[in-house]
Design an enzyme around this catalytic site. Structure first.
Site, PDB file in Angstrom:
ATOM      1  N   GLY A  18       2.771   5.994  -3.210  1.00  0.00           N
ATOM      2  CA  GLY A  18       3.852   6.684  -3.899  1.00  0.00           C
ATOM      3  C   GLY A  18       3.640   6.720  -5.403  1.00  0.00           C
ATOM      4  O   GLY A  18       3.916   7.737  -6.059  1.00  0.00           O
ATOM      5  N   THR A  53       0.835  -1.202   0.000  1.00  0.00           N
ATOM      6  CA  THR A  53       0.000   0.000   0.000  1.00  0.00           C
ATOM      7  C   THR A  53       0.874   1.259   0.000  1.00  0.00           C
ATOM      8  O   THR A  53       0.578   2.221  -0.708  1.00  0.00           O
ATOM      9  CB  THR A  53      -0.950  -0.007   1.204  1.00  0.00           C
ATOM     10  OG1 THR A  53      -1.752  -1.193   1.161  1.00  0.00           O
ATOM     11  CG2 THR A  53      -1.860   1.210   1.198  1.00  0.00           C
ATOM     12  N   HIS A  93      -7.464   0.119  -0.697  1.00  0.00           N
ATOM     13  CA  HIS A  93      -6.635  -0.855  -1.412  1.00  0.00           C
ATOM     14  C   HIS A  93      -7.492  -2.112  -1.507  1.00  0.00           C
ATOM     15  O   HIS A  93      -7.630  -2.853  -0.537  1.00  0.00           O
ATOM     16  CB  HIS A  93      -5.329  -1.099  -0.660  1.00  0.00           C
ATOM     17  CG  HIS A  93      -4.281  -1.750  -1.504  1.00  0.00           C
ATOM     18  ND1 HIS A  93      -2.961  -1.768  -1.140  1.00  0.00           N
ATOM     19  CD2 HIS A  93      -4.350  -2.383  -2.697  1.00  0.00           C
ATOM     20  CE1 HIS A  93      -2.257  -2.401  -2.074  1.00  0.00           C
ATOM     21  NE2 HIS A  93      -3.092  -2.789  -3.019  1.00  0.00           N
ATOM     22  N   GLU A 102       1.100   9.400  -6.088  1.00  0.00           N
ATOM     23  CA  GLU A 102       1.702  10.735  -6.001  1.00  0.00           C
ATOM     24  C   GLU A 102       2.511  11.028  -7.264  1.00  0.00           C
ATOM     25  O   GLU A 102       2.410  12.119  -7.837  1.00  0.00           O
ATOM     26  CB  GLU A 102       2.603  10.839  -4.763  1.00  0.00           C
ATOM     27  CG  GLU A 102       1.825  10.876  -3.464  1.00  0.00           C
ATOM     28  CD  GLU A 102       2.657  11.451  -2.343  1.00  0.00           C
ATOM     29  OE1 GLU A 102       2.697  12.696  -2.219  1.00  0.00           O
ATOM     30  OE2 GLU A 102       3.270  10.664  -1.604  1.00  0.00           O
TER      31      GLU A 102
END
Length: 152
Positions: free
Chosen positions: A56, A51, A86, A59
């Site tokens: 990341g 996760t 998730h 982003e």
């Protein structure tokens, strides 16, 4: 748009409605045991997209989506909020497709909607907020904080 120092900020093309897709082939190094290698508990977890690495990736996708609409690298964005789930495990070797849409531009605050799938399952959906920063000013504040911590 001029900021408080009179510097040109954000391009006129940065508007709600902007969309972007990014595909990423998940390597073994982005699975749970690699998230914090020093954490013995994680070494026993399944080798599926962690996760933390998924966040990341989201982003990174948002950054790619808007950098052409900023005065990069003087202007950058930092993550300030997440509301994600998730939904499904993704083993290495599958390709994750991340689709983002810029839903809102409120001054320097940006709100994205995100949907991701691994070609078999939808693995996540939600929102991500980012804030446009002046990189030099931000880095000065971080250096000041580092200096204060070192002096303690």
């Amino acid at each position: 748009i001029n900021d408080e120092q009179g510097v040109k900020a954000m391009k006129d093309s940065l508007k709600a409605g902007l969309t972007f897709k990014f595909q990423y082939l998940v390597p073994e190094e982005k699975t749970v045991p690699f998230l914090y290698p020093e954490a013995p508990e994680l070494q026993h977890m399944p080798k599926v997209l962690a996760t933390g690495f998924m966040v990341g990736l989201f982003e990174w996708t948002c950054i790619q989506a808007i950098n052409p609409h900023l005065n990069w690298p003087d202007e950058q964005t930092v993550g300030i909020g997440l509301n994600l789930n998730h939904l499904a495990a993704t083993p290495p070797g599958l390709t994750v497709t991340v689709a983002v849409k810029l839903k809102e531009v409120d001054g320097r605050r940006l709100v994205f909607s995100i949907v991701a799938d691994d070609g078999i399952d939808k693995i996540s959906e939600g929102t991500h907020e980012r804030f446009i920063i002046d990189a030099a000013k931000f880095n000065r504040k971080v250096a000041d904080k580092t200096n204060k911590a070192a002096a303690s």
